[in-house]
Design a protein around this motif. Structure first.
Motif, PDB file in Angstrom:
ATOM      1  N   TYR A 122      35.632  48.536  23.289  1.00 43.40           N
ATOM      2  CA  TYR A 122      34.721  49.320  24.117  1.00 43.40           C
ATOM      3  C   TYR A 122      33.345  48.655  24.124  1.00 43.40           C
ATOM      4  N   SER A 123      32.795  48.479  25.315  1.00 50.59           N
ATOM      5  CA  SER A 123      31.455  47.923  25.469  1.00 50.59           C
ATOM      6  C   SER A 123      30.659  48.853  26.378  1.00 50.59           C
ATOM      7  N   TRP A 124      29.490  49.304  25.890  1.00 49.49           N
ATOM      8  CA  TRP A 124      28.676  50.273  26.630  1.00 49.49           C
ATOM      9  C   TRP A 124      27.380  49.618  27.109  1.00 49.49           C
ATOM     10  N   LYS A 125      26.948  50.015  28.298  1.00 47.80           N
ATOM     11  CA  LYS A 125      25.665  49.582  28.832  1.00 47.80           C
ATOM     12  C   LYS A 125      24.859  50.803  29.258  1.00 47.80           C
ATOM     13  N   PRO A 183      10.210  61.874  33.110  1.00 47.33           N
ATOM     14  CA  PRO A 183      11.081  62.467  34.125  1.00 47.33           C
ATOM     15  C   PRO A 183      10.247  63.063  35.257  1.00 47.33           C
ATOM     16  N   PRO A 184      10.854  63.333  36.406  1.00 46.20           N
ATOM     17  CA  PRO A 184      12.294  63.183  36.675  1.00 46.20           C
ATOM     18  C   PRO A 184      12.684  61.721  36.893  1.00 46.20           C
ATOM     19  N   ARG A 185      13.899  61.352  36.421  1.00 44.09           N
ATOM     20  CA  ARG A 185      14.406  59.995  36.577  1.00 44.09           C
ATOM     21  C   ARG A 185      15.920  60.038  36.386  1.00 44.09           C
ATOM     22  N   THR A 186      16.551  58.874  36.501  1.00 45.77           N
ATOM     23  CA  THR A 186      17.993  58.782  36.256  1.00 45.77           C
ATOM     24  C   THR A 186      18.280  57.632  35.298  1.00 45.77           C
ATOM     25  N   ASP A 187      19.314  57.797  34.478  1.00 48.69           N
ATOM     26  CA  ASP A 187      19.871  56.735  33.639  1.00 48.69           C
ATOM     27  C   ASP A 187      21.312  56.500  34.066  1.00 48.69           C
ATOM     28  N   SER A 188      21.747  55.246  33.994  1.00 50.03           N
ATOM     29  CA  SER A 188      23.156  54.944  34.253  1.00 50.03           C
ATOM     30  C   SER A 188      23.805  54.488  32.949  1.00 50.03           C
ATOM     31  N   ILE A 189      24.962  55.045  32.658  1.00 51.74           N
ATOM     32  CA  ILE A 189      25.734  54.690  31.468  1.00 51.74           C
ATOM     33  C   ILE A 189      27.078  54.161  31.942  1.00 51.74           C
ATOM     34  N   GLU A 190      27.451  52.974  31.464  1.00 51.12           N
ATOM     35  CA  GLU A 190      28.709  52.359  31.892  1.00 51.12           C
ATOM     36  C   GLU A 190      29.496  51.892  30.679  1.00 51.12           C
ATOM     37  N   VAL A 191      30.799  52.146  30.684  1.00 53.99           N
ATOM     38  CA  VAL A 191      31.680  51.664  29.625  1.00 53.99           C
ATOM     39  C   VAL A 191      32.694  50.698  30.230  1.00 53.99           C
ATOM     40  N   THR A 192      32.948  49.598  29.522  1.00 55.81           N
ATOM     41  CA  THR A 192      34.016  48.665  29.875  1.00 55.81           C
ATOM     42  C   THR A 192      35.048  48.695  28.755  1.00 55.81           C
ATOM     43  N   ILE A 193      36.297  48.926  29.124  1.00 54.12           N
ATOM     44  CA  ILE A 193      37.388  49.037  28.155  1.00 54.12           C
ATOM     45  C   ILE A 193      38.309  47.846  28.366  1.00 54.12           C
ATOM     46  N   SER A 194      38.497  47.047  27.321  1.00 54.17           N
ATOM     47  CA  SER A 194      39.263  45.807  27.455  1.00 54.17           C
ATOM     48  C   SER A 194      40.348  45.734  26.385  1.00 54.17           C
ATOM     49  N   SER A 252      40.576  44.455  31.857  1.00 51.26           N
ATOM     50  CA  SER A 252      39.623  45.511  31.534  1.00 51.26           C
ATOM     51  C   SER A 252      39.459  46.458  32.714  1.00 51.26           C
ATOM     52  N   LEU A 253      38.889  47.624  32.426  1.00 52.83           N
ATOM     53  CA  LEU A 253      38.484  48.572  33.454  1.00 52.83           C
ATOM     54  C   LEU A 253      37.164  49.179  33.011  1.00 52.83           C
ATOM     55  N   SER A 254      36.495  49.869  33.922  1.00 50.95           N
ATOM     56  CA  SER A 254      35.187  50.427  33.589  1.00 50.95           C
ATOM     57  C   SER A 254      35.013  51.790  34.238  1.00 50.95           C
ATOM     58  N   ASN A 255      34.066  52.543  33.722  1.00 51.03           N
ATOM     59  CA  ASN A 255      33.696  53.843  34.284  1.00 51.03           C
ATOM     60  C   ASN A 255      32.186  54.006  34.133  1.00 51.03           C
ATOM     61  N   LYS A 256      31.590  54.770  35.045  1.00 51.48           N
ATOM     62  CA  LYS A 256      30.132  54.862  35.070  1.00 51.48           C
ATOM     63  C   LYS A 256      29.695  56.307  35.270  1.00 51.48           C
ATOM     64  N   TRP A 257      28.605  56.672  34.602  1.00 57.18           N
ATOM     65  CA  TRP A 257      27.995  57.988  34.743  1.00 57.18           C
ATOM     66  C   TRP A 257      26.526  57.818  35.133  1.00 57.18           C
ATOM     67  N   VAL A 258      26.034  58.739  35.945  1.00 58.53           N
ATOM     68  CA  VAL A 258      24.606  58.808  36.259  1.00 58.53           C
ATOM     69  C   VAL A 258      24.069  60.101  35.667  1.00 58.53           C
ATOM     70  N   VAL A 259      23.036  59.969  34.847  1.00 58.80           N
ATOM     71  CA  VAL A 259      22.424  61.127  34.196  1.00 58.80           C
ATOM     72  C   VAL A 259      21.059  61.368  34.836  1.00 58.80           C
ATOM     73  N   HIS A 260      20.882  62.548  35.396  1.00 54.71           N
ATOM     74  CA  HIS A 260      19.606  62.934  35.990  1.00 54.71           C
ATOM     75  C   HIS A 260      18.800  63.692  34.938  1.00 54.71           C
ATOM     76  N   ILE A 261      17.585  63.226  34.651  1.00 54.40           N
ATOM     77  CA  ILE A 261      16.752  63.843  33.616  1.00 54.40           C
ATOM     78  C   ILE A 261      15.631  64.631  34.282  1.00 54.40           C
ATOM     79  N   SER A 262      15.542  65.913  33.908  1.00 57.10           N
ATOM     80  CA  SER A 262      14.485  66.791  34.421  1.00 57.10           C
ATOM     81  C   SER A 262      13.463  67.048  33.324  1.00 57.10           C
TER      82      SER A 262
END
Length: 403
Positions: free
Chosen positions: A253-256, A279-290, A295-305
């Motif tokens: 697992y590799s996270w960004k 804030p307000p702003r956004t963070d992006s979190i991405e995981v790569t699974i190998s 490998s494959l990856s998935n991504k989340w966007v976190v909105h901060i208030s």
């Protein structure tokens, strides 16, 4: 043929090599020694020069073919050699010592991702003719190594193709290539092998190798949160993915965060909505699974208030699971969550292997902010996960029980 004797002691003749001959077994007419080389008139095989620096293992170092070579003379002051042929006349030759042996070129084979046969390509060249080319391979599976197996080639000119059969997942294959020319010289690649009948049947000490790894993409079964999410500043929660590899390979697992690699290496990423940038702003979190190959990856966007003080009489507008307090704790801690509408809510605590250790809430709740006490006095120290499900809202936080 040629016989080699040791005459250092002139009173005793010691036989060093009973016989050396060319592939055609042509007749030797005469032989002269000059330095470490034997110059031989080999009749129908022409003019032959042998390296005799090791008298018990002479080998071909030079050759010039005439039809019926009768004699040679290598002692001219010029260093040239004259040879006479009964049919074609007199030749003046210049001998420059150098290896005259087959040359094998092959770059190796990468890992194989199926159990199909594998084609090994090699280029084999020689001043004369290649009379035999072989590939030897052996397999290792579950700690058991087979004996050497012989593969003969399909070839076109100097390009040879050897086919190694397909093998099952996680089989390792070692192999080397051998060639023999028309003067009996045998070489292997990697170097160090020898032997004839078949050529190269005595293996070198090093080999080419490849592994069979039959695998597909890692499979991502589930993840939380289930998509993009909104939190207030200073909130903390865990992003958790559940994945496996169908062939049993270990997953990496590799996270960004915002494109920058983090130190997280497990299937859980602990996220905190820091105050900076404001804030307000956004963070992006991405995981790569190998699995080491795919490998494959998935991504989340976190909105901060911005943080807001929620009063008991103020309406709750968003779902939220706050970080427990205190954390670490012993043995009690408070878990706070909010629901903005009438909703069936389940709040449970799990250990790190996914076993449910307690269920704190499992009922319909009206809109509001709730504080739930969790007592871990009967649990051992460690990390526990609090998971809330309310409609489409699914969130996990990591709690540390430290006794």
């Amino acid at each position: 043929d040629i016989t080699v004797w040791d005459l250092h002691d002139r009173s005793t003749w010691e036989l060093v090599l009973p016989s050396w001959e060319t592939q055609s077994n042509a007749t030797v007419h005469n032989l002269f020694i000059k330095g470490n080389y034997a110059h031989v008139s080999y009749y129908s095989d022409g003019y032959v020069v042998l390296d005799i620096s090791s008298p018990d293992a002479p080998y071909l170092i030079g050759h010039y073919d005439t039809q019926s070579l009768w004699g040679c003379y290598p002692y001219l002051p010029s260093g040239l050699t004259i040879v006479s042929d009964m049919n074609t006349g007199l030749y003046v030759l210049e001998f420059t010592p150098g290896e005259v042996s087959p040359t094998i070129n092959h770059s190796g084979t990468p890992d194989v991702f199926n159990n199909d046969p594998v084609t090994i390509n090699a280029q084999i060249v020689d001043n004369g003719d290649i009379i035999e080319a072989n590939l030897f391979y052996r397999t290792t599976f579950n700690g058991t190594t087979s004996s050497w197996n012989l593969v003969t080639p399909a070839n076109q000119n100097s390009n040879y193709q050897f086919t190694i059969p397909g093998f099952q997942h996680l089989t390792n294959i070692e192999y080397y290539i051998a060639a023999q020319d028309d003067y009996g010289y045998v070489v292997t690649l990697p170097e160090g092998g020898s032997g004839t009948g078949p050529a190269g049947n005595l293996p070198p000490s090093q080999f080419f190798s490849y592994s069979v790894v039959i695998t597909g993409l890692p499979v991502l079964h589930s993840f939380t949160p289930g998509g993009d999410t909104t939190v207030v500043v200073n909130s903390e929660f865990d992003i958790v993915v559940y994945a496996e590899d169908t062939t049993g390979l270990e997953l990496i697992y590799s996270w960004k965060k915002n494109g920058i690699v983090t130190n997280e290496t497990s299937n859980i990423y602990h996220y905190r909505a820091f105050q900076i940038p404001a804030p307000p702003r956004t963070d992006s979190i991405e995981v790569t699974i190998s699995n080491g190959y795919f490998s494959l990856s998935n991504k989340w966007v976190v909105h901060i208030s911005p943080a807001t003080d929620v009063k008991d009489n103020e309406p709750v507008l968003t779902y939220q699971l706050e970080q427990n307090y205190p954390n670490p704790f012993n043995p009690e801690t408070q878990i706070t969550f909010s629901v903005p509408s009438n909703e069936f809510v389940n709040l449970s605590v799990y250990n790190l292997i996914g076993e449910k250790v307690t269920e704190l809430v499992n009922e319909n709740l009206s809109p509001g902010r709730y504080n739930i006490n969790f007592n871990g006095d009967k649990l051992t120290s460690g990390i526990y996960l609090a998971r809330i499900k309310a409609g489409s809202f699914d969130r996990i936080i990591k709690m540390i029980l430290l006794k």
